[in-house]
Design a protein around this motif. Structure first.
Motif, PDB file in Angstrom:
ATOM      1  N   THR A 184      18.395  -5.730 -59.293  1.00  0.00           N
ATOM      2  CA  THR A 184      19.627  -5.604 -58.832  1.00  0.00           C
ATOM      3  C   THR A 184      20.472  -4.342 -59.642  1.00  0.00           C
ATOM      4  O   THR A 184      21.163  -3.631 -59.086  1.00  0.00           O
ATOM      5  CB  THR A 184      20.395  -6.891 -58.803  1.00  0.00           C
ATOM      6  OG1 THR A 184      20.378  -7.483 -60.241  1.00  0.00           O
ATOM      7  CG2 THR A 184      19.975  -7.790 -57.937  1.00  0.00           C
ATOM      8  N   ILE A 185      20.053  -4.014 -60.837  1.00  0.00           N
ATOM      9  CA  ILE A 185      20.628  -2.943 -61.636  1.00  0.00           C
ATOM     10  C   ILE A 185      20.045  -1.762 -60.832  1.00  0.00           C
ATOM     11  O   ILE A 185      21.022  -0.876 -60.530  1.00  0.00           O
ATOM     12  CB  ILE A 185      20.164  -3.067 -63.065  1.00  0.00           C
ATOM     13  CG1 ILE A 185      20.865  -3.980 -63.849  1.00  0.00           C
ATOM     14  CG2 ILE A 185      20.424  -1.429 -63.869  1.00  0.00           C
ATOM     15  CD1 ILE A 185      20.310  -4.388 -65.121  1.00  0.00           C
ATOM     16  N   ALA A 186      18.792  -1.574 -60.536  1.00  0.00           N
ATOM     17  CA  ALA A 186      18.151  -0.420 -59.659  1.00  0.00           C
ATOM     18  C   ALA A 186      18.868  -0.294 -58.393  1.00  0.00           C
ATOM     19  O   ALA A 186      19.174   0.790 -57.946  1.00  0.00           O
ATOM     20  CB  ALA A 186      16.704  -0.695 -59.761  1.00  0.00           C
ATOM     21  N   PHE A 187      19.194  -1.607 -57.672  1.00  0.00           N
ATOM     22  CA  PHE A 187      19.775  -1.443 -56.308  1.00  0.00           C
ATOM     23  C   PHE A 187      21.082  -0.776 -56.589  1.00  0.00           C
ATOM     24  O   PHE A 187      21.459  -0.299 -55.560  1.00  0.00           O
ATOM     25  CB  PHE A 187      20.089  -2.961 -55.914  1.00  0.00           C
ATOM     26  CG  PHE A 187      20.811  -3.123 -54.648  1.00  0.00           C
ATOM     27  CD1 PHE A 187      20.891  -2.477 -53.653  1.00  0.00           C
ATOM     28  CD2 PHE A 187      22.077  -3.674 -55.146  1.00  0.00           C
ATOM     29  CE1 PHE A 187      21.498  -2.582 -52.607  1.00  0.00           C
ATOM     30  CE2 PHE A 187      23.104  -3.879 -54.018  1.00  0.00           C
ATOM     31  CZ  PHE A 187      23.021  -3.306 -52.799  1.00  0.00           C
ATOM     32  N   ILE A 188      21.870  -1.282 -57.688  1.00  0.00           N
ATOM     33  CA  ILE A 188      23.260  -0.515 -57.572  1.00  0.00           C
ATOM     34  C   ILE A 188      23.319   0.868 -57.603  1.00  0.00           C
ATOM     35  O   ILE A 188      24.138   1.475 -56.942  1.00  0.00           O
ATOM     36  CB  ILE A 188      24.117  -0.982 -59.004  1.00  0.00           C
ATOM     37  CG1 ILE A 188      24.234  -2.818 -58.790  1.00  0.00           C
ATOM     38  CG2 ILE A 188      25.311  -0.380 -59.184  1.00  0.00           C
ATOM     39  CD1 ILE A 188      24.549  -3.311 -59.992  1.00  0.00           C
TER      40      ILE A 188
END
Length: 131
Positions: free
Chosen positions: A24-28
């Motif tokens: 989810t960090i990469a998605f942000i």
């Protein structure tokens, strides 16, 4: 815990973050890139028939500006808190663009985590089908 069909976008996004915090960090970052691209190409979208069946191009640009602002002003809280992540990105109309970004990110070639891809599909694709 509610069944999947009883969960709203915020609850699904929170659970996804709790299960896959690194992804989810990469998605942000990916969502920020998509929002920036939409903002940069706003005139092209408006003049080249960027109106979709559901929403006019201006609506997408407004969502992109809001999403970008929330990502940039979060002071890293989006990356640290599943509650902040889900409430800031998946509440109200913002969920349209956030879900679009999430589906694009999870179906991209760069994503190697198949469990994350399956989680996105389960929560945001299969979970919306009627019983």
């Amino acid at each position: 815990m509610r069944g999947l069909r009883g969960m709203n976008n915020i609850q699904k996004a929170k659970l996804l973050f709790d299960l896959f915090p690194e992804e989810t960090i990469a998605f942000i970052s990916f969502a920020a890139e998509v929002a920036d691209k939409i903002k940069k190409e706003r005139d092209t979208l408006r003049t080249a028939g960027g109106d979709s069946i559901l929403f006019p191009a201006g609506f997408w640009v407004d969502l992109a500006e809001d999403l970008s602002k929330r990502i940039r002003s979060g002071d890293g809280k989006l990356q640290k808190s599943s509650t902040v992540f889900s409430e800031q990105l998946f509440d109200g109309d913002r969920a349209f663009l956030s879900k679009h970004c999430l589906l694009q990110y999870s179906s991209g070639d760069k994503l190697k985590n198949t469990a994350f891809r399956q989680g996105v599909e389960l929560f945001f694709l299969l979970g919306r089908q009627p019983a």
